[in-house]
Design a protein around this motif. Structure first.
Motif, PDB file in Angstrom:
ATOM      1  N   VAL A 129      -4.356  -6.655   0.970  1.00 41.38           N
ATOM      2  CA  VAL A 129      -3.495  -5.473   1.166  1.00 41.38           C
ATOM      3  C   VAL A 129      -4.299  -4.207   0.850  1.00 41.38           C
ATOM      4  N   GLN A 130      -5.064  -4.257  -0.235  1.00 40.66           N
ATOM      5  CA  GLN A 130      -5.907  -3.093  -0.582  1.00 40.66           C
ATOM      6  C   GLN A 130      -6.862  -2.754   0.553  1.00 40.66           C
ATOM      7  N   ARG A 131      -7.384  -3.813   1.194  1.00 43.67           N
ATOM      8  CA  ARG A 131      -8.350  -3.588   2.284  1.00 43.67           C
ATOM      9  C   ARG A 131      -7.671  -3.118   3.574  1.00 43.67           C
TER      10      ARG A 131
ATOM     11  N   ALA B 132      -3.286  -9.660  -2.566  1.00 48.11           N
ATOM     12  CA  ALA B 132      -3.311  -8.257  -3.022  1.00 48.11           C
ATOM     13  C   ALA B 132      -4.614  -7.581  -2.604  1.00 48.11           C
ATOM     14  N   VAL B 133      -5.733  -8.328  -2.695  1.00 49.76           N
ATOM     15  CA  VAL B 133      -7.031  -7.782  -2.273  1.00 49.76           C
ATOM     16  C   VAL B 133      -6.963  -7.426  -0.779  1.00 49.76           C
TER      17      VAL B 133
ATOM     18  N   ARG C  37       0.855  -1.201   0.000  1.00 45.48           N
ATOM     19  CA  ARG C  37       0.000   0.000   0.000  1.00 45.48           C
ATOM     20  C   ARG C  37       0.887   1.246   0.000  1.00 45.48           C
ATOM     21  N   GLU C  38       0.404   2.317  -0.613  1.00 44.14           N
ATOM     22  CA  GLU C  38       1.167   3.579  -0.705  1.00 44.14           C
ATOM     23  C   GLU C  38       1.607   4.083   0.661  1.00 44.14           C
TER      24      GLU C  38
ATOM     25  N   LEU D  75      -1.442  -1.026  -6.544  1.00 41.09           N
ATOM     26  CA  LEU D  75      -0.648  -0.881  -5.327  1.00 41.09           C
ATOM     27  C   LEU D  75       0.753  -0.445  -5.731  1.00 41.09           C
ATOM     28  N   ARG D  76       1.570  -0.106  -4.751  1.00 41.21           N
ATOM     29  CA  ARG D  76       2.944   0.347  -5.037  1.00 41.21           C
ATOM     30  C   ARG D  76       3.825  -0.869  -5.310  1.00 41.21           C
TER      31      ARG D  76
ATOM     32  N   TYR E 284      -4.839  -4.550  -9.254  1.00 40.12           N
ATOM     33  CA  TYR E 284      -4.794  -4.002  -7.896  1.00 40.12           C
ATOM     34  C   TYR E 284      -3.747  -2.897  -7.881  1.00 40.12           C
TER      35      TYR E 284
END
Ligand SMILES: O=C(O)C(=O)C[C@]1(C(=O)O)C=C[C@@H](O)C=C1
Length: 302
Positions: free
Chosen positions: A135-137, A132-133, A90-91, A155-156, A153
């Motif tokens: 991590v987004q959450r 990845a999902v 995540r950023e 993400l960084r 997704y």
């Protein structure tokens, strides 16, 4: 239109494999390997695409167990993908403290994680894309994913081309209910699962049926027969196609000897490697030898 269920969500290695195997079929993701197999058994999908073995971490046990039990499914095609990973975060994450992925993926980047993200605790997710999902959450800081995951997704990207073992590969199967088999090509693989009898030499006898016919094994895995401690079934892959006399003869012999044998398919190998033919073990050798025995029985030759 026919439909292929694949081990998802979107952005897994399995999705890539399914795309390489699909014609005009529609693809749809399901959360687990077992759900992919079930959707074919229930008729919700015409075929399922799932991983079966990885060159670093070995068999994908959910696939093996799922093929040994419940209604039979057969492999009609396979794909072989090179496996190197992308690490996404995540950023807002400064120090990666948790890194999630499929257990096979984590096993393939163990050293890289120790060296590059020493403070990260590995966490198991149902697939690389499911990680990845998560991590987004905001559930974890980073995910070890397939390179294509970044398209789904946003993400960084922390690293690309990550692999402890260069040239790692995973093999995937396209599975259907029993039906018409693919034609033999000379570079085929046949798969079975068999439960050898529980007595001295039973596995050796089973393997000798293949060895004496000059059949080269490509994989042998044992899995426990659940509910029977100490009892195993053997997943055996070998070169050749059931349409060939030597392979047919071996399967018939295994059927005689084993408590239980299930045919899991004959299909072209993704790597195109032609079957090894030992002297005296070519298809013609078997056909000619059978013809000679027929003639002997009829009193035409001796
Ligand atoms: O999670 C994924 O992306 C998968 O397709 C599964 C899987 C596997 O089961 O081995 C496929 C290839 C990689 O080796 C890591 C994970």
């Amino acid at each position: 239109m026919s439909r292929i269920a694949y081990f998802g969500p979107q952005g897994t290695f399995t999705e890539q494999a399914a795309r390489s195997l699909a014609g005009d079929e529609e693809l749809f993701p399901v959360e687990t390997i077992s759900a992919a197999l079930t959707s074919v058994r229930k008729g919700e999908a015409d075929a399922a695409c799932v991983p079966v073995e990885n060159s670093v971490e070995g068999p994908v046990t959910a696939t093996l167990d799922g093929l040994a039990e419940e209604a039979p499914l057969v492999a009609v095609a396979e794909a072989l993908l090179p496996v190197h990973f992308t690490v996404l975060a995540r950023e807002d994450v400064e120090t990666v403290r948790t890194v999630a992925s499929h257990p096979h993926a984590l096993a393939q980047v163990r050293l890289w994680l120790e060296r590059n993200l020493p403070e990260a605790r590995p966490v198991v997710a149902s697939s690389t894309a499911a990680a990845a999902v998560a991590v987004q959450r905001g559930e974890y800081d980073a995910a070890v994913t397939a390179p294509v995951a970044v398209e789904h997704y946003p993400l960084r990207v922390l690293a690309t081309g990550v692999a402890d073992v260069p040239d790692a590969r995973t093999r995937f199967l396209l599975l259907r209910p029993p039906g018409r088999l693919p034609e033999p090509t000379g570079a085929d693989r046949t798969s079975i699962v068999a439960a050898a009898a529980n007595r001295t030499g039973a596995l050796a006898e089973l393997l000798s049926e293949l060895a004496t016919r000059g059949i080269n094994l490509t994989r042998l895995d044992a899995r426990p027969i659940k509910g029977n401690f100490g009892m195993y079934r053997f997943f055996i892959d070998f070169e050749g196609h059931v349409a060939e006399p030597r392979i047919g003869g071996a399967l018939a012999a295994l059927r005689r000897r084993c408590n239980n044998v299930r045919f899991l398919g004959s299909h072209p190998r993704a790597d195109g490697v032609a079957a090894t033919i030992e002297p005296g073990a070519a298809n013609d050798d078997f056909v000619n030898a059978d013809a000679w025995v027929d003639a002997v029985r009829k009193g035409e030759l001796a």
